[in-house]
Motif scaffolding. Sequence first.
Motif, PDB file in Angstrom:
ATOM      1  N   GLY A 123       0.777  15.230  10.391  1.00 59.29           N
ATOM      2  CA  GLY A 123      -0.082  14.013  10.564  1.00 59.29           C
ATOM      3  C   GLY A 123      -0.489  12.543   9.503  1.00 59.29           C
ATOM      4  O   GLY A 123       0.075  11.813   9.996  1.00 59.29           O
ATOM      5  N   GLY A 124       0.959  12.667   8.812  1.00 63.25           N
ATOM      6  CA  GLY A 124       0.939  11.193   8.361  1.00 63.25           C
ATOM      7  C   GLY A 124       2.241  10.739   9.085  1.00 63.25           C
ATOM      8  O   GLY A 124       1.824   9.478   9.659  1.00 63.25           O
ATOM      9  N   TYR A 125       2.990  11.195   9.356  1.00 58.64           N
ATOM     10  CA  TYR A 125       4.326  11.249  10.503  1.00 58.64           C
ATOM     11  C   TYR A 125       4.007  10.234  11.294  1.00 58.64           C
ATOM     12  O   TYR A 125       4.121   9.741  12.382  1.00 58.64           O
ATOM     13  CB  TYR A 125       5.351  12.574  10.185  1.00 58.64           C
ATOM     14  N   SER A 130      12.969  10.715   6.843  1.00 60.06           N
ATOM     15  CA  SER A 130      13.582   9.225   6.366  1.00 60.06           C
ATOM     16  C   SER A 130      12.420   8.580   6.234  1.00 60.06           C
ATOM     17  O   SER A 130      12.338   7.669   5.325  1.00 60.06           O
ATOM     18  CB  SER A 130      14.177   8.429   7.463  1.00 60.06           C
ATOM     19  N   SER A 131      11.611   8.960   7.007  1.00 60.61           N
ATOM     20  CA  SER A 131      10.467   8.616   6.633  1.00 60.61           C
ATOM     21  C   SER A 131      10.049   8.742   5.589  1.00 60.61           C
ATOM     22  O   SER A 131       9.316   8.105   4.486  1.00 60.61           O
ATOM     23  CB  SER A 131       9.087   8.670   7.466  1.00 60.61           C
ATOM     24  N   TYR A 132       9.713  10.008   4.638  1.00 60.22           N
ATOM     25  CA  TYR A 132       9.848  10.550   4.008  1.00 60.22           C
ATOM     26  C   TYR A 132      10.591   9.606   2.239  1.00 60.22           C
ATOM     27  O   TYR A 132       9.834  10.020   1.525  1.00 60.22           O
ATOM     28  CB  TYR A 132       8.724  11.646   3.839  1.00 60.22           C
ATOM     29  N   TYR A 159       2.439   7.303   3.463  1.00 60.95           N
ATOM     30  CA  TYR A 159       1.949   7.276   2.207  1.00 60.95           C
ATOM     31  C   TYR A 159       1.017   7.565   1.475  1.00 60.95           C
ATOM     32  O   TYR A 159       0.637   8.196   0.743  1.00 60.95           O
ATOM     33  CB  TYR A 159       1.637   5.657   2.111  1.00 60.95           C
ATOM     34  N   MET A 160      -0.088   7.940   2.530  1.00 64.11           N
ATOM     35  CA  MET A 160      -1.649   8.373   2.333  1.00 64.11           C
ATOM     36  C   MET A 160      -1.096  10.266   2.289  1.00 64.11           C
ATOM     37  O   MET A 160      -2.215  10.750   1.768  1.00 64.11           O
ATOM     38  CB  MET A 160      -2.643   8.013   3.590  1.00 64.11           C
ATOM     39  N   ALA A 161       0.173  10.289   3.336  1.00 58.33           N
ATOM     40  CA  ALA A 161       0.485  12.196   2.789  1.00 58.33           C
ATOM     41  C   ALA A 161       0.990  12.352   2.258  1.00 58.33           C
ATOM     42  O   ALA A 161       0.443  13.487   1.190  1.00 58.33           O
ATOM     43  CB  ALA A 161       1.042  12.559   4.063  1.00 58.33           C
TER      44      ALA A 161
END
Length: 420
Positions: free
Chosen positions: A62-64, A209-211, A353-355
Amino acid sequence: MNIMSFHRTIKIRLLESFLGSMIGSMIFPFMAIYLSHYFGTKNAGLLLLINVFVGIIINFYGGYFSDQFGRKKIIVFAESLRFLAFFTIMISNSPWFHSPLLTFFMMTVNSICWGLAGPAGQAMLMDVSKPEERKAMYSILYWANNLSIALGGVLGGFLFKNYLFELLIALSCTSLVTWMLITFFIDESYTPVKDAAVSFKGQAKKMLSSYREVFHDRVFILFVLAGLLVLSMEFQLTSYISIRLANEMGEQSLFGFKFGGVEMTGFLRTENTILVVLLALFAANLAGKWEDRKVLLYSCIIFVAGYSVISYSNNIWLLFAGMLIATFAEVVRVPVQQNYMASLPPEHARSSYMAVSGLTFNIAMLICSLTVTLSAFLSSLAITVFITGMGVIGIILFIIILPELDGRTKSISAEMAKEA
């Protein structure tokens, strides 16, 4: 801060969040009883655990997805799926059809929806809010959430057993209203940069990569960890502390009324709820009189001290006093802590970030489970030292990162002021 001055999206989110939380609190806290009735206690525990882990996994997706495709699209999709899930649960518990298994599957779908919409919803509030109004916004959200849970819990206790179908009708209608509000009255708050078509494998790499970027953000990770350690003390009230009071606290008398440890736990929870509802609306004004760093630090110290007393004492007045100071510290700390949180994520990765931040609740529950296990081998004093030690470590982490935290908050506020 006048609530009417908030962005329209914030006002709508406040309304739908209050309604959804209140109706949901009439039903979902009691679903463990429902599942244990039809599947047995052991199986019910396993089914609820499955729900938790599904929610954790989907939370990352969901965050991504929210950062890649926009907040509103993800939220609308999740709310559409949620309405179908609630409608199916309603039909599955109607006078004409009954299926506990289908009810559980739809509860799992609801967990998926929470995982998808949660990070996007939090990021959307950050997108549309101004730095100077966030403490007031988070105070009102915190107050509304606690009030809705309190009202829903009380009403659900009276209605769940005999009026489940009617409650599910109300839940489905509320879900439909939420979907309509978000679909037709909320605008997209974030438009991501369009990339060339990416394959499934490419999306997976991009997500990793995002996380990786999130977990390499030292200040953010330490901030989340510090908040988790402090928050875990509060969660002990419904796990270790309730068990300790039930086992250790003998029969007490107050104003001619006799009660034991189980009832004392209920009194403490009621005290906490009433104080939060009474104080939370004034928290932003109280916190606004001092520097944010001082509010965060001193409130954490008072909070940890309060729950240290609650985790060890069997004295009625010490328990009530501990909850009083801990709750006061809590309502002052929460808007400041969330305001800091809102200033940390870069715009392009707010949902991711919120995830990660959203894992706090689940990990805190795991810490509570560990504490209960340790209590079978250690004394009450040793467990109190363990619980307090985690809170103290959280405070130390806040002290370590506060200079960098303030620096990032001021730089983001300055950038927004230039843009304005």
